[in-house]
Design a protein around this motif. Structure first.
Motif, mmCIF file in Angstrom:
data_model
loop_
_atom_site.group_PDB
_atom_site.id
_atom_site.type_symbol
_atom_site.label_atom_id
_atom_site.label_comp_id
_atom_site.label_asym_id
_atom_site.label_seq_id
_atom_site.Cartn_x
_atom_site.Cartn_y
_atom_site.Cartn_z
ATOM 1 N N GLU A 93 40.169 32.913 37.229
ATOM 2 C CA GLU A 93 40.698 33.742 38.306
ATOM 3 C C GLU A 93 40.462 35.210 37.931
ATOM 4 O OE1 GLU A 93 44.762 34.640 40.779
ATOM 5 O OE2 GLU A 93 44.530 32.669 39.843
ATOM 6 N N THR A 108 37.297 27.271 35.622
ATOM 7 C CA THR A 108 37.594 28.181 36.727
ATOM 8 C C THR A 108 38.337 29.395 36.174
ATOM 9 O OG1 THR A 108 37.714 26.353 38.293
ATOM 10 C CG2 THR A 108 38.733 28.421 38.958
ATOM 11 N N ASN A 111 40.623 39.282 38.041
ATOM 12 C CA ASN A 111 41.577 40.365 38.316
ATOM 13 C C ASN A 111 41.020 41.660 37.719
ATOM 14 O OD1 ASN A 111 42.335 40.562 35.502
ATOM 15 N ND2 ASN A 111 43.590 38.733 35.813
ATOM 16 N N LYS A 133 37.857 41.702 47.172
ATOM 17 C CA LYS A 133 38.920 40.693 47.079
ATOM 18 C C LYS A 133 39.922 41.040 45.981
ATOM 19 C CE LYS A 133 36.552 36.645 48.950
ATOM 20 N NZ LYS A 133 36.033 35.297 48.650
ATOM 21 N N VAL A 134 39.429 41.369 44.803
ATOM 22 C CA VAL A 134 40.316 41.647 43.666
ATOM 23 C C VAL A 134 41.203 42.853 43.961
ATOM 24 C CG1 VAL A 134 40.341 42.434 41.259
ATOM 25 C CG2 VAL A 134 38.873 40.531 41.927
ATOM 26 N N GLY A 190 44.006 42.197 46.432
ATOM 27 C CA GLY A 190 44.995 41.214 46.015
ATOM 28 C C GLY A 190 44.670 39.792 46.434
ATOM 29 N N GLU A 191 43.497 39.561 47.044
ATOM 30 C CA GLU A 191 43.102 38.207 47.421
ATOM 31 C C GLU A 191 42.715 37.422 46.170
ATOM 32 O OE1 GLU A 191 40.249 37.618 50.660
ATOM 33 O OE2 GLU A 191 40.562 39.735 51.185
ATOM 34 N N LYS A 192 42.873 36.117 46.271
ATOM 35 C CA LYS A 192 42.496 35.257 45.157
ATOM 36 C C LYS A 192 40.971 35.184 45.103
ATOM 37 C CE LYS A 192 43.517 30.816 43.080
ATOM 38 N NZ LYS A 192 44.291 29.581 43.170
ATOM 39 N N CYS A 193 40.436 35.362 43.910
ATOM 40 C CA CYS A 193 38.985 35.320 43.721
ATOM 41 C C CYS A 193 38.719 34.588 42.412
ATOM 42 C CB CYS A 193 38.425 36.738 43.686
ATOM 43 S SG CYS A 193 36.633 36.809 43.641
ATOM 44 N N GLU A 194 37.901 33.539 42.501
ATOM 45 C CA GLU A 194 37.635 32.724 41.318
ATOM 46 C C GLU A 194 36.139 32.613 41.085
ATOM 47 O OE1 GLU A 194 41.455 29.711 41.532
ATOM 48 O OE2 GLU A 194 39.543 29.048 42.417
#
Length: 174
Positions: free
Chosen positions: A55, A53, A57, A38-39, A42-46
């Motif tokens: 995020e 929370t 990267n 995901k990272v 470029g997908e959002k990953c939390e």
């Protein structure tokens, strides 16, 4: 490949403060491959750390990649090169044949042969060397300009070390 995630403490420390150890524990429990995918796409990953929370990267993560047994891995520019390092009998024989060829080329040079001189190769070797010469004989002949490769029982040969195996070798110019 085995993936593992750890915090990049230089970035995560100032951002998370005392929660950085909890962040490390959450990363250790998480699905590393899913987060990395995901990272890096470029997908959002939390990830939730002590109610906060975060995020994720590339800068926040220290991505570690290790090869599984029998493989070697190299990475660069988001590309992976994976090599199977298991030595099969074919690879071992090819290694002996290439070493045999190299020794013949060195002997040609030491004997003062011209580059295009045709030769005969005589050798005295173990069963392992015999198998390699039999399997890769045509390759050896082409690479060394040999018309023949012959196993003989001659004591007057130059001893060459072929990947740990002493092998008697002699060349004759045709």
């Amino acid at each position: 490949m085995d993936f593992s995630l750890k915090p990049n403490f230089k970035v995560a420390g100032p951002l998370l403060g005392s929660n950085v150890k909890l962040f490390a524990a959450e990363l250790a429990k998480a699905d590393s491959l899913e987060i990395i995918s995901k990272v890096q796409s470029g997908e959002k990953c939390e990830l939730t750390v002590n109610g906060q929370t975060v995020e994720l990267n590339d800068e926040l993560l220290d991505i570690r990649i290790a090869a599984k047994e029998g493989y070697d891995v190299s990475t660069g520019n988001n590309l992976f090169t994976i090599i199977d390092t298991e030595l099969t009998e074919d690879l071992i024989n090819e290694g002996f044949a290439r070493e045999f060829t190299s020794k013949v080329q060195q002997m040609r040079k030491n004997n003062g042969y011209e580059m295009m001189d045709r030769i005969k190769i005589f050798y005295k070797g173990t069963e392992e060397i015999d198998k390699a010469v039999k399997e890769f004989g045509e390759f050896i002949k082409i690479e060394t300009l040999a018309d023949t490769i012959e196993k003989v029982d001659d004591a007057a040969m130059e001893v060459q070390n072929l990947n740990g195996i002493d092998t008697g070798m002699k060349l004759e110019r045709i």
